[in-house]
Motif scaffolding. Structure first.
Motif, PDB file in Angstrom:
ATOM      1  N   LEU A  84      -2.949   4.896   1.692  1.00 42.74           N
ATOM      2  CA  LEU A  84      -3.742   5.782   0.854  1.00 42.74           C
ATOM      3  C   LEU A  84      -4.526   4.914  -0.114  1.00 42.74           C
ATOM      4  N   ASP A  85      -5.849   5.095  -0.141  1.00 37.88           N
ATOM      5  CA  ASP A  85      -6.713   4.275  -0.983  1.00 37.88           C
ATOM      6  C   ASP A  85      -6.970   4.992  -2.304  1.00 37.88           C
ATOM      7  N   ASN A  86      -6.400   4.485  -3.386  1.00 36.02           N
ATOM      8  CA  ASN A  86      -6.579   5.102  -4.694  1.00 36.02           C
ATOM      9  C   ASN A  86      -7.997   4.952  -5.229  1.00 36.02           C
ATOM     10  N   LEU A  87      -8.773   4.055  -4.645  1.00 34.10           N
ATOM     11  CA  LEU A  87     -10.174   3.892  -5.058  1.00 34.10           C
ATOM     12  C   LEU A  87     -11.081   4.892  -4.354  1.00 34.10           C
ATOM     13  N   LYS A  88     -10.521   5.620  -3.392  1.00 33.07           N
ATOM     14  CA  LYS A  88     -11.297   6.618  -2.640  1.00 33.07           C
ATOM     15  C   LYS A  88     -10.535   7.939  -2.584  1.00 33.07           C
ATOM     16  N   ARG A 130      -7.488   8.733  -2.753  1.00 39.27           N
ATOM     17  CA  ARG A 130      -6.291   8.710  -1.899  1.00 39.27           C
ATOM     18  C   ARG A 130      -6.568   9.159  -0.465  1.00 39.27           C
ATOM     19  N   LYS A 131      -7.742   8.846   0.029  1.00 37.68           N
ATOM     20  CA  LYS A 131      -8.001   9.094   1.442  1.00 37.68           C
ATOM     21  C   LYS A 131      -7.144   8.147   2.284  1.00 37.68           C
ATOM     22  N   ARG A 132      -6.799   8.597   3.467  1.00 38.61           N
ATOM     23  CA  ARG A 132      -5.894   7.843   4.333  1.00 38.61           C
ATOM     24  C   ARG A 132      -6.689   6.999   5.325  1.00 38.61           C
ATOM     25  N   PHE A 133      -6.316   5.721   5.430  1.00 34.94           N
ATOM     26  CA  PHE A 133      -6.951   4.793   6.353  1.00 34.94           C
ATOM     27  C   PHE A 133      -5.868   4.024   7.100  1.00 34.94           C
ATOM     28  N   THR A 134      -6.282   3.276   8.116  1.00 37.24           N
ATOM     29  CA  THR A 134      -5.378   2.394   8.850  1.00 37.24           C
ATOM     30  C   THR A 134      -5.826   0.955   8.645  1.00 37.24           C
ATOM     31  N   GLU A 135      -4.884   0.101   8.272  1.00 37.16           N
ATOM     32  CA  GLU A 135      -5.203  -1.306   8.046  1.00 37.16           C
ATOM     33  C   GLU A 135      -5.625  -1.973   9.350  1.00 37.16           C
ATOM     34  N   GLN A 136      -6.812  -2.596   9.339  1.00 38.42           N
ATOM     35  CA  GLN A 136      -7.371  -3.202  10.542  1.00 38.42           C
ATOM     36  C   GLN A 136      -7.220  -4.720  10.568  1.00 38.42           C
ATOM     37  N   GLU A 181     -11.645  -5.390  -5.848  1.00 33.34           N
ATOM     38  CA  GLU A 181     -10.527  -4.576  -6.334  1.00 33.34           C
ATOM     39  C   GLU A 181      -9.794  -3.902  -5.180  1.00 33.34           C
ATOM     40  N   VAL A 182      -8.466  -3.893  -5.262  1.00 30.65           N
ATOM     41  CA  VAL A 182      -7.619  -3.248  -4.258  1.00 30.65           C
ATOM     42  C   VAL A 182      -6.584  -2.396  -4.980  1.00 30.65           C
ATOM     43  N   ASP A 183      -6.413  -1.165  -4.530  1.00 27.05           N
ATOM     44  CA  ASP A 183      -5.397  -0.267  -5.091  1.00 27.05           C
ATOM     45  C   ASP A 183      -4.968   0.683  -3.978  1.00 27.05           C
ATOM     46  N   ASP A 210      15.100  -1.850   0.515  1.00 23.62           N
ATOM     47  CA  ASP A 210      15.942  -0.870   1.177  1.00 23.62           C
ATOM     48  C   ASP A 210      15.834   0.436   0.397  1.00 23.62           C
ATOM     49  N   GLY A 211      15.615   1.542   1.097  1.00 30.04           N
ATOM     50  CA  GLY A 211      15.473   2.840   0.455  1.00 30.04           C
ATOM     51  C   GLY A 211      14.115   3.074  -0.167  1.00 30.04           C
ATOM     52  N   LEU A 212      13.171   2.176   0.088  1.00 25.56           N
ATOM     53  CA  LEU A 212      11.832   2.249  -0.496  1.00 25.56           C
ATOM     54  C   LEU A 212      10.805   2.124   0.632  1.00 25.56           C
ATOM     55  N   PRO A 213      10.373   3.228   1.210  1.00 22.65           N
ATOM     56  CA  PRO A 213       9.556   3.189   2.417  1.00 22.65           C
ATOM     57  C   PRO A 213       8.106   2.765   2.209  1.00 22.65           C
ATOM     58  N   ASP A 214       7.597   2.848   0.986  1.00 18.74           N
ATOM     59  CA  ASP A 214       6.186   2.558   0.745  1.00 18.74           C
ATOM     60  C   ASP A 214       6.013   1.218   0.051  1.00 18.74           C
ATOM     61  N   ALA A 215       4.757   0.772  -0.035  1.00 21.72           N
ATOM     62  CA  ALA A 215       4.438  -0.476  -0.745  1.00 21.72           C
ATOM     63  C   ALA A 215       3.065  -0.337  -1.385  1.00 21.72           C
ATOM     64  N   VAL A 216       2.989  -0.643  -2.669  1.00 24.41           N
ATOM     65  CA  VAL A 216       1.734  -0.619  -3.404  1.00 24.41           C
ATOM     66  C   VAL A 216       1.167  -2.028  -3.456  1.00 24.41           C
ATOM     67  N   VAL A 217      -0.136  -2.162  -3.208  1.00 25.62           N
ATOM     68  CA  VAL A 217      -0.834  -3.440  -3.343  1.00 25.62           C
ATOM     69  C   VAL A 217      -1.979  -3.223  -4.322  1.00 25.62           C
ATOM     70  N   TRP A 218      -1.994  -4.036  -5.410  1.00 26.61           N
ATOM     71  CA  TRP A 218      -2.991  -3.797  -6.465  1.00 26.61           C
ATOM     72  C   TRP A 218      -3.476  -5.091  -7.090  1.00 26.61           C
ATOM     73  N   ASN A 219      -4.780  -5.175  -7.245  1.00 22.72           N
ATOM     74  CA  ASN A 219      -5.418  -6.187  -8.071  1.00 22.72           C
ATOM     75  C   ASN A 219      -6.677  -5.553  -8.664  1.00 22.72           C
ATOM     76  N   PRO A 220      -6.837  -5.590 -10.003  1.00 20.00           N
ATOM     77  CA  PRO A 220      -7.936  -4.847 -10.625  1.00 20.00           C
ATOM     78  C   PRO A 220      -9.308  -5.467 -10.458  1.00 20.00           C
ATOM     79  N   TRP A 221      -9.358  -6.744 -10.157  1.00 18.95           N
ATOM     80  CA  TRP A 221     -10.582  -7.513 -10.030  1.00 18.95           C
ATOM     81  C   TRP A 221     -11.334  -7.554 -11.361  1.00 18.95           C
ATOM     82  N   GLU A 222     -12.507  -8.145 -11.337  1.00 16.70           N
ATOM     83  CA  GLU A 222     -13.181  -8.531 -12.580  1.00 16.70           C
ATOM     84  C   GLU A 222     -13.583  -7.352 -13.471  1.00 16.70           C
ATOM     85  N   LYS A 223     -14.242  -6.363 -12.922  1.00 14.69           N
ATOM     86  CA  LYS A 223     -14.776  -5.272 -13.743  1.00 14.69           C
ATOM     87  C   LYS A 223     -13.662  -4.482 -14.421  1.00 14.69           C
ATOM     88  N   LYS A 224     -12.654  -4.084 -13.666  1.00 14.13           N
ATOM     89  CA  LYS A 224     -11.578  -3.291 -14.252  1.00 14.13           C
ATOM     90  C   LYS A 224     -10.737  -4.133 -15.200  1.00 14.13           C
TER      91      LYS A 224
END
Length: 237
Positions: free
Chosen positions: A113-117, A119-125, A134-136, A162-176
């Motif tokens: 889920l892309d928080n910058l869009k 939370r639209k759903r995409f597939t990592e290519q 920026e990545v969120d 364990d017991g944590l099915p999701d993973a958040v990846v975040w970097n605010p980059w320069e502007k944020k």
């Protein structure tokens, strides 16, 4: 606890901003005794009930191994008379040499889920996640092992969960980064946030039920990649 905004809760919940107590009656250790650990406990106050009106016990065990490996074990028990639901994420920030020299392995081909869009759903290519802006994202149904490879430092952070099915990846980059009061303008270059989480499907506990989530962090030479690391027994403790 409570990743994201939920009703009157702040963006990342309130437990992280409260005083915890030493847990005097923790569960006994089940692994080897050559590791140092401390047990903390958090129970909501009357002020907390105004924000989130549920009774619970939140226990956190912090364990450090002889080589500096870190393990975080969280237990949340419903001591209320009714069910409640929550989301969860460990706020783990990693110091890196240069964000442009870092890659994350273990999340390829997964949906996110892309928080910058909105939370639209995409597939990592990509074969591995690299950073040029920026990545969120919230990656879904992730494996128990994720690797953060820092080529300049010649080391790899390994997350096992364990017991944590999701993973958040975040970097605010320069502007944020420049717009954040508690973040240096250039600090985005030297950090990466990868969080073990349970976000897409909230955890629901009935009265008396307990949830357990665990994160194990270690550092290995960067010649390894996520698919080559031999299984560790730390998560069994």
């Amino acid at each position: 606890m409570q990743f994201g905004s939920h009703g009157n809760l702040e963006q990342h919940g309130f437990a992280r901003n409260r005083f915890w107590s030493i847990d005097r009656s923790p569960p006994p250790p089940t692994a080897s005794c050559n590791k140092a650990f401390v047990d903390l406990i958090f129970k909501p106050s009357e002020e907390d009930f105004k924000i989130w009106p549920h009774s619970y016990e939140f226990r956190l065990r912090i364990t450090i191994g002889p080589g500096g490996d870190l393990m975080l074990t969280s237990r949340i028990k419903n001591t209320d008379g009714r069910p409640f639901s929550f989301t969860f994420a460990y706020r783990t920030y990693f110091s890196v040499s240069d964000i442009s020299e870092v890659r994350v392995e273990g999340l390829e081909t997964l949906d996110y889920l892309d928080n910058l869009k909105s939370r639209k759903r995409f597939t990592e290519q990509c074969d591995a996640i690299t950073f040029e802006s920026e990545v969120d994202r919230i990656y879904l149904e992730t494996p128990t092992k994720i690797a953060i490879m820092d080529h300049e430092k010649k080391q790899t952070f390994v997350l096992r969960k364990d017991g944590l099915p999701d993973a958040v990846v975040w970097n605010p980059w320069e502007k944020k980064a420049k717009s954040m009061m508690d973040f240096g303008d250039d600090e985005y270059k030297y950090m990466l946030c990868v969080e073990a989480a349970a976000i897409e499907k909230a955890v629901t506990l009935k009265p008396g039920e307990e949830w357990k989530g665990r994160l194990y962090l270690s550092v290995v030479p960067s010649t390894y990649c996520s698919g080559q690391l031999a299984p560790l027994t730390a998560l069994q403790g």
